[in-house]
Design a protein around this motif. Structure first.
Motif, PDB file in Angstrom:
ATOM      1  N   TYR A   1     -78.420 -59.223 -27.047  1.00 38.66           N
ATOM      2  CA  TYR A   1     -78.308 -60.684 -27.126  1.00 38.66           C
ATOM      3  C   TYR A   1     -76.915 -61.127 -27.622  1.00 38.66           C
ATOM      4  O   TYR A   1     -76.566 -60.900 -28.778  1.00 38.66           O
TER       5      TYR A   1
ATOM      6  N   TRP B   1     -92.143 -58.807 -34.294  1.00 38.34           N
ATOM      7  CA  TRP B   1     -92.129 -58.491 -32.866  1.00 38.34           C
ATOM      8  C   TRP B   1     -93.541 -58.441 -32.292  1.00 38.34           C
ATOM      9  O   TRP B   1     -93.887 -57.512 -31.569  1.00 38.34           O
TER      10      TRP B   1
ATOM     11  N   MET C   1     -76.735 -60.589 -21.547  1.00 40.83           N
ATOM     12  CA  MET C   1     -77.878 -61.315 -22.099  1.00 40.83           C
ATOM     13  C   MET C   1     -77.419 -62.553 -22.872  1.00 40.83           C
ATOM     14  O   MET C   1     -76.752 -62.439 -23.901  1.00 40.83           O
TER      15      MET C   1
ATOM     16  N   MET D   1     -80.298 -50.921 -22.942  1.00 37.81           N
ATOM     17  CA  MET D   1     -79.650 -52.040 -23.626  1.00 37.81           C
ATOM     18  C   MET D   1     -78.536 -51.526 -24.539  1.00 37.81           C
ATOM     19  O   MET D   1     -78.729 -50.554 -25.264  1.00 37.81           O
TER      20      MET D   1
ATOM     21  N   THR E   1     -85.223 -65.367 -29.832  1.00 38.39           N
ATOM     22  CA  THR E   1     -85.083 -64.060 -30.458  1.00 38.39           C
ATOM     23  C   THR E   1     -83.629 -63.751 -30.800  1.00 38.39           C
ATOM     24  O   THR E   1     -83.223 -62.602 -30.840  1.00 38.39           O
TER      25      THR E   1
HETATM   26  C1  NOJ Z   1     -81.916 -58.835 -29.958  1.00 38.02           C
HETATM   27  C2  NOJ Z   1     -82.571 -57.530 -30.265  1.00 38.02           C
HETATM   28  O1  NOJ Z   1     -81.640 -56.655 -30.891  1.00 38.02           O
HETATM   29  C3  NOJ Z   1     -83.154 -56.845 -29.055  1.00 38.02           C
HETATM   30  O2  NOJ Z   1     -83.865 -55.716 -29.472  1.00 38.02           O
HETATM   31  C4  NOJ Z   1     -84.017 -57.784 -28.280  1.00 38.02           C
HETATM   32  O3  NOJ Z   1     -84.550 -57.114 -27.155  1.00 38.02           O
HETATM   33  C5  NOJ Z   1     -83.190 -58.982 -27.859  1.00 38.02           C
HETATM   34  N1  NOJ Z   1     -82.698 -59.656 -29.040  1.00 38.02           N
HETATM   35  C6  NOJ Z   1     -83.992 -59.955 -27.018  1.00 38.02           C
HETATM   36  O4  NOJ Z   1     -84.924 -60.596 -27.770  1.00 38.02           O
END
Ligand code: NOJ
Length: 751
Positions: A297, A437, A328, A261, A69
């Motif tokens: 990420y 998603w 992350m 996040m 992702t």
């Molecule tokens: C980047 C995305 O912006 C975020 O929303 C997602 O949770 C992470 N990647 C993990 O996949």
């Protein structure tokens, strides 16, 4: 009605202005209390046994290999788990695989601390629900909570502890591909949804086997990316941050969200991953956020490219000092924090706080009581894609659909028709119709296509014809003649147009948001061939469909409606369900109108058609094609007798507003009665309208009901000139109607 989300902010403004973002000398000026957990004793005992390396390991998240992702950074995670260098992983699920991973952490690492396993469970795990933007159009908070609950049940049955949801970013720009993941353009409504989702994922007790930790994202204002281009700079005023973007994050915190996040973007020149004001002052001190913060990420690493850190060492220091707890994928914390502690750039106390918060989540989830509690083969077999979940996904799907146009009541189609043609690139296309998603949803075999849904509905009673017509990104008209031929043969046509799955979600911004390829051309030809053509739209964002609106007799916005899409669309098309969805994001007439949103300011020169020196375009109307709150029904609703119980109130009083709504059409149906407020004169400029209440009603044909709303001080308060939150005396207009363009208004005075 509105909740008060707010505080006094002079100090805040100062801290925004002053907030430093370079490595400090390690002396924490941040809140030095941990929010004490009921597991305090156990956590401290465990921490006392941990080496600094093991502590830093808990702050490190790596990507598994079941999904990708983001830019892939391979970590040799199996050895690292055993070495205590990994606290959490993303993108791994299924009981077999998560058991193996948990086993490595519990049985093979020195202290046996279980891993925390997260995944983007955004609109369902295996049973896929409509995309969040679609769900928001249901205006049904219980339903949204329940779909999150089901997603949590399924995800936890496959070994997951944590979802990176809800995404609550407000956005006024449909070019941004991620609008599909959020609730749309309204901060108040978005806040209610944020709460419902957190409740749904986390349930009443995180230690239950089927509840998962939620993560509010992307903090903050990620949806304000300039020009709708993902990852782009955000540049906004403090007022706009508070009024428009912060409320849903705050609502999630109020609902007890367990994690948050960081957004990729900057605010006021400081990337959110380095923004100490955001995390320590606002989230923790002012809002009382009690969970842990993880980066998006590789967001730590990206601070080098943002230009606020020269290298990953500095970037990692910035993040931890700002109050970020987990990194992350980027490995910066793992590689550099130890040295940063030795150098005094990060205090061990700061690291301890982060470890504490992460361990607290693990304790609260019950992972120390039973690390394998989510690894239950029986549950994996019996709780995923159950008939009940699938049925509910059909209910959510049909409630999400918005009838945009229905000339001469073309819809619903009679089930007595002899033939129907189902045409278009999305007519029989499982892969694309489920949307971005879609987590562990099987997009190859599970979704019910429109063609299948129509066949399921009509059985042998009618001939069902099919033609592809065209593909998404082509100028070829090779498929047109076959499509025209089947359209001519049929009594009625369903023309399924829209975007492919990979045109919305992360990194999927579009500068042109028309129907891609030659779908408009196909629509012209099919509508010419058969005037009984209803367009079924499937897409992840508002599109510019002025042309379609000009030529098509009927348009049903079905978004990406999930696993049961085809059956749900057939329910609506054939009248087994009367559509009641209402848009939560304006549909522009063209891209030049963007940003376009209903709660805009009046300006000093609001548009007056008799005066060309007022705010307007010379080539397009100011209004959107379809406004916020808009959606038709097969029946008609008439609003009358808008009344107040008093003309004046004081701050301590409430006001009752009532309106009579009558179903004057030929079908029973649902309506979302919406209440908007306009503050006429303030110490600062105020939006022309703000949503402050809604009620979803259901009326039999011919039936009337009186709908009552109570307006209180919470609904009238705003950030005043000095950024304090409160009311000001003066006049207010209340509008009630079936969309944000409601004209029906009544005035009262706040003394
Ligand atoms: C980047 C995305 O912006 C975020 O929303 C997602 O949770 C992470 N990647 C993990 O996949």
């Amino acid at each position: 009605m509105k909740n008060i989300f707010r505080f006094l902010f002079l100090s805040t403004i100062m801290s925004i202005v002053l907030c430093g973002c370079m490595p400090n000398n390690g002396n924490d000026s941040t809140s030095n209390n941990y929010t004490v957990s009921k597991y305090d004793k156990q956590i401290r005992e465990l921490m006392s046994k941990m080496t600094i390396e093991e502590k830093i390991g808990q702050l490190n998240m790596v990507g598994g290999d079941w999904d990708v992702t983001g830019p892939y950074i391979r970590a040799d995670f199996k050895d690292d788990i055993k070495a205590g260098k990994i606290g959490a992983m993303l993108n791994c699920y299924t009981v077999d695989y998560t058991t193996e991973l948990i086993n490595l952490s519990v049985d093979s690492s020195r202290l046996g601390i279980p891993l925390l396993l997260g995944y983007d469970v955004i609109h369902g795990h295996r049973t896929i629900f409509p995309i969040p933007l679609a769900e928001a159009c249901t205006w049904d908070l219980d339903l949204m909570e329940k779909s999150a609950r089901i997603a949590a049940i399924e995800a936890s049955a496959e070994g997951l502890h944590w979802t990176f949801a809800p995404m609550v970013d407000i956005c006024r720009d449909p070019r941004w591909g991620r609008v599909m993941e959020g609730a749309g353009e309204d901060p108040w409504y978005g806040s209610l949804i944020a709460k419902a989702k957190v409740k749904g994922f986390q349930g009443n007790d995180l230690s239950d086997d089927n509840t998962i930790l939620a993560c509010v994202k992307h903090v903050a204002a990620y949806g304000a990316a300039e020009a709708g281009r993902d990852y782009n700079t955000v540049n906004l005023s403090l007022r706009s941050l508070y009024e428009t973007y912060l409320p849903p994050y705050h609502a999630a915190v109020e609902a007890g969200v367990g994690s948050a996040m960081t957004a990729f973007n900057e605010i006021n020149g400081i990337p959110c991953t380095a923004n100490k004001w955001l995390w320590e002052d606002l989230f923790r001190k002012q809002w009382g956020f009690n969970g842990f913060v993880l980066t998006d990420y590789t967001a730590t690493n990206e601070m080098i490219k943002h230009g606020v850190a020269a290298n990953l060492y500095q970037a990692s220091v910035l993040a931890v000092v700002a109050g970020v707890d987990m990194d992350m994928v980027g490995q910066g914390f793992l590689k550099h924090l130890n040295r940063a502690v030795e150098n005094g750039d990060v205090s061990e106390n700061q690291v301890d706080k982060a470890v504490y918060r992460i361990l607290k989540a693990k304790y609260e989830l019950g992972l120390f009581d039973d690390s394998y509690k989510y690894c239950d083969k029986e549950r994996e077999k019996s709780e995923i894609m159950t008939p009940e979940h699938i049925l509910f996904s059909r209910e959510v799907a049909r409630k999400s659909m918005v009838l945009l146009k229905n000339k001469n009541q073309l819809l619903p189609f009679s089930k007595e028709i002899k033939s129907i043609a189902v045409i278009g690139p999305l007519a029989d296309n499982k892969f694309d119709m489920i949307g971005g998603w879609s987590a562990a949803g099987d997009r190859n075999t599970k979704p019910v296509t429109l063609l299948e849904g129509v066949k399921n509905k009509l059985g042998d009673h009618a001939t069902v014809l099919y033609a592809l017509g065209t593909k998404f990104n082509t100028t070829s008209t090779a498929g047109f003649s076959e499509a025209i031929r089947v359209a001519e043969q049929a009594d009625v046509v369903l023309l399924a147009l829209g975007e492919s799955n990979d045109m919305s979600a992360e990194a999927k911004s579009r500068s042109v948001i028309d129907l891609p390829g030659n779908q408009n051309l196909l629509a012209d030809e099919i509508i010419k061939a058969n005037k009984n053509t209803a367009v079924i739209l499937m897409n992840g964002r508002p599109l510019t469909i002025q042309h379609l609106d000009d030529v098509a007799p009927a348009i049903l916005e079905t978004w990406f409606a999930g696993t049961e899409a085809g059956n749900a669309i057939a329910d609506v098309v054939f009248g087994d369900y009367n559509p009641a969805g209402k848009l939560t994001m304006s549909f522009p007439r063209n891209v030049g109108q963007i940003p376009i949103y209903y709660n805009h300011k009046n300006t000093g020169r609001p548009y007056n058609p008799d005066d060309s020196w007022t705010s307007h375009y010379i080539d397009v109307d100011n209004s959107p094609l379809y406004p916020f709150g808009y959606g038709l029904s097969y029946t008609d609703f008439v609003y009358s007798e808008l009344k107040l119980d008093k003309k004046e109130i004081t701050e301590n009083q409430t006001l009752n507003v009532s309106v009579i709504v009558t179903n004057t059409g030929n079908y029973d149906g649902g309506e979302v009665v919406q209440l908007y407020i306009h503050d006429l004169v303030g110490s600062v400029t105020r939006p022309v309208k703000e949503l402050a209440g809604f009620e979803k009603i259901f009326l039999k044909k011919g039936e009337s009901v009186t709908v009552n709303f109570t307006i209180g001080v919470d609904d009238l308060a705003f950030y005043r000139k000095d950024m304090s939150f409160g009311t000001e005396p003066g006049e207010y207009d209340i509008y009630i109607g079936g969309n944000s363009d409601a004209k029906n208004s009544i005035r009262f005075l706040l003394n």
